[in-house]
Structure formats: C-alpha cells, structure tokens
Motif scaffolding. Structure first.
Motif, short mmCIF file in Angstrom:
data_model
loop_
_atom_site.label_atom_id
_atom_site.label_comp_id
_atom_site.label_asym_id
_atom_site.label_seq_id
_atom_site.Cartn_x
_atom_site.Cartn_y
_atom_site.Cartn_z
N LEU A 18 70.88 10.86 30.98
CA LEU A 18 72.27 11.29 30.76
C LEU A 18 73.27 10.50 31.60
N ARG A 19 72.81 9.89 32.69
CA ARG A 19 73.75 9.20 33.58
C ARG A 19 73.71 7.68 33.44
N VAL A 20 72.73 7.14 32.76
CA VAL A 20 72.65 5.69 32.56
C VAL A 20 72.89 5.40 31.08
N ALA A 21 73.90 4.60 30.80
CA ALA A 21 74.25 4.31 29.41
C ALA A 21 73.08 3.63 28.70
N PRO A 22 72.85 3.98 27.44
CA PRO A 22 71.75 3.35 26.68
C PRO A 22 71.81 1.84 26.67
N ILE A 23 73.01 1.25 26.61
CA ILE A 23 73.12 -0.20 26.55
C ILE A 23 72.65 -0.83 27.86
N ARG A 24 72.87 -0.13 28.97
CA ARG A 24 72.37 -0.64 30.26
C ARG A 24 70.86 -0.49 30.35
N GLU A 25 70.33 0.62 29.88
CA GLU A 25 68.88 0.82 29.87
C GLU A 25 68.20 -0.27 29.04
N ALA A 26 68.80 -0.59 27.90
CA ALA A 26 68.24 -1.63 27.04
C ALA A 26 68.26 -2.98 27.75
N ALA A 27 69.33 -3.25 28.50
CA ALA A 27 69.44 -4.51 29.23
C ALA A 27 68.38 -4.61 30.32
N LEU A 28 68.17 -3.52 31.04
CA LEU A 28 67.16 -3.50 32.09
C LEU A 28 65.76 -3.69 31.50
N ALA A 29 65.52 -3.09 30.33
CA ALA A 29 64.22 -3.24 29.66
C ALA A 29 64.01 -4.70 29.25
N ARG A 30 65.04 -5.35 28.72
CA ARG A 30 64.91 -6.75 28.32
C ARG A 30 64.67 -7.65 29.53
N ALA A 31 65.35 -7.31 30.64
CA ALA A 31 65.18 -8.10 31.85
C ALA A 31 63.75 -7.97 32.39
N ALA A 32 63.22 -6.75 32.34
CA ALA A 32 61.85 -6.53 32.80
C ALA A 32 60.85 -7.28 31.91
N GLU A 33 61.12 -7.27 30.63
CA GLU A 33 60.26 -7.99 29.68
C GLU A 33 60.32 -9.48 29.92
N ALA A 34 61.53 -9.99 30.18
CA ALA A 34 61.67 -11.43 30.42
C ALA A 34 60.97 -11.85 31.72
N ALA A 35 60.94 -10.93 32.71
CA ALA A 35 60.36 -11.27 34.00
C ALA A 35 58.84 -11.43 33.93
N VAL A 36 58.20 -10.75 32.99
CA VAL A 36 56.74 -10.80 32.90
C VAL A 36 56.25 -11.73 31.79
N SER A 37 57.17 -12.26 31.01
CA SER A 37 56.76 -13.12 29.89
C SER A 37 56.58 -14.56 30.32
#
Length: 287
Positions: A268-287
């Motif tokens: 409820l406190r973290v905007a979905p667009i920011r969550e999506a960005a963090l998920a993409r960043a995490a994915e990019a870091a391990v790829s």
C-alpha cells in the motif's frame, strides 16, 4: 520491457532521492516557485482546470513524474510524448500585453523544469536526506534526460548546483507576483473542497476541521522553504530564523511520514510502478 531499468536505474541519485515521501512537500514548494513566473502561471491559469479538479491534476502530475523516474524507457518516452502533444495545442494570452504565446516555449519549459528539480532536491536535503556535493550535481545532470523528454535542448538546461544558482540570478529580474500568481498561491494554501466530495457536512468538516489546519501547516512549510528572494516576492521578508524553522519543520514532517508509513503494508505504501522498476533492476543484476 524485461530488464529495462529506465532512464536512471538503481545506481542513480534520482532513484535514491525519489524514494523519499518528503518529495511531496518539494512538489508543493515547486508550485509556489513556478507561480512567480508571470507567463508560466498565466499559461497554467488559462489552460488548466486545477481549481475545479486540484487533486486530479496533482494525481496526473505525480503519475507523470513517477513514470519518468521509475518507468521503462518506453513508458517514459510515451508519457512525455502525450504531454508534449497536448502542450503543442495550447496557447495563452499575456494579460499585460495581450500577446498570445505557446505554452511549450523553451523558456517556460526550462523554468518549470528547474523549479521542480531544484525544489525536490533542496527540500529533501533540508529535510535531512544526506547527499554529497557530487550527488547533488549528479541529480541535476541526471535530470537533463527528463528535460530532454519535454522538448528542451539539454545544453540549455542548468546541470549543476552552481548553474542552477546562476540561472535563478539571471531569471530574478523577470519574476514577479502577478494576479494569476497570487490567486494560484492562495489556492495552493487554501484549496477548495470539490462539490463531488460527499455531503455538505463532510465538505465543511474538511474546510474547517483538523485536516485543513494540518494541510495549512504543510503549505506554510513549503512557502518557508522557498529561497529568500522568492519569499520577498510574495511580500514576506522573513525573520533571520525562518530558514532554520523551515528546516526543522521539514525534518519533523519527514520523520512523521517515515513513522506512519512504517506501519502500512508495503503493497500500500510503495507505488506499483516503483515495485516493477525494482523487480526489473533485480532481474538485470542477476542476468
């Protein structure tokens, strides 16, 4: 877009800064500052329904900033293209001369951009966010990408703290509190409650109740955070302690926000667009 961290990314000052809820206060400060440019505020007054739908406009503006900061490159470019196409159709009439002008003139876009990013940055720092001088300059330089999305030539936009300070010095002779600026500032300080918001008793409660007084305190802090020259243009000379009081108020508000938000579920406190960005960043870091 899989793995696309957007215009900035996890190592940027922009991501570090824009995770701070106190930037909401910076956004309000930027509106007070922008209103001191006679043409810029006239352009808004003649082309916006902000008085009839203030919260809708605030939501749309926040969504745009969020998309540029946290969205994919494609999302940021698409959002900016929509805004540029809309602005390209709009004009306004200078109330002093009657001259009609485009609201997407580079001088106007530059003023809005600088006032916004400087307000975000200075408000965060004065509220206690720790940034080094290099990070401060880095934020301004990173934001050239946002300026370019709005149609500005990055070479014409201040890119360091010193350049921003020099830009304000250059702009000061052209700034003034016009009638549109005064009306905008009054509205920002005492916004109306839309007729569509519940019954008369509910609207009266928002108008006269503790929520109104709490907001008034926030607006007063935003005004106090303005540079001394901007406060003077609004007719407030300020006391020697004004800046210190504003800093303490901003720090207190940041602490309150962090305390309250800590009790709210992350979903409820973290905007979905920011969550999506963090998920993409995490994915990019391990790829």
């Amino acid at each position: 877009m899989t793995g696309d961290v957007g215009l900035f990314g996890p190592g940027s000052v922009t991501w570090k800064l824009h995770q701070e809820p106190i930037l909401l206060l910076g956004g309000l400060r930027s509106l007070y500052l922008q209103a001191l440019h006679p043409r810029a505020v006239t352009a808004v007054a003649q082309n916006s329904r902000y008085r009839a739908d203030p919260w809708g406009r605030l939501t749309r503006t926040s969504a745009y900033v969020g998309t540029v900061v946290w969205g994919t490159t494609e999302e940021a470019e698409a959002a900016s293209l929509r805004v540029r196409r809309m602005h390209a159709r709009m004009t306004a009439a200078d109330p002093r001369t009657g001259e009609r002008f485009r609201i997407d003139e580079p001088d106007l876009l530059r003023w809005v951009h600088v006032a916004e990013v400087e307000s975000f940055l200075s408000t965060a720092v004065r509220a206690g966010v720790r940034l080094t001088p290099d990070e401060i300059d880095g934020y301004y330089t990173e934001q050239l990408r946002a300026a370019e999305l709005m149609g500005l030539d990055p070479a014409t936009v201040p890119a360091t703290a010193d350049e921003v300070s020099a830009y304000y010095d250059e702009m000061l002779p052209t700034l003034a509190l016009s009638r549109d600026g005064l009306e905008t500032a009054l509205f920002l300080t005492v916004p109306s409650v839309p007729e569509s918001w519940g019954g008369r008793a509910f609207r009266l409660g928002l108008t006269l109740g503790p929520t109104r007084w709490a907001y008034f305190g926030i607006a007063a802090t935003a005004m106090a955070l303005l540079p001394p020259w901007a406060r003077r243009l609004y007719g407030g000379f300020g006391l020697p302690t004004t800046d210190l009081t504003a800093d303490l108020s901003a720090r207190g508000l940041r602490f309150l926000l962090s305390t309250v938000l800590a009790t709210i579920p992350r979903s409820l406190r973290v905007a979905p667009i920011r969550e999506a960005a963090l998920a993409r960043a995490a994915e990019a870091a391990v790829s």
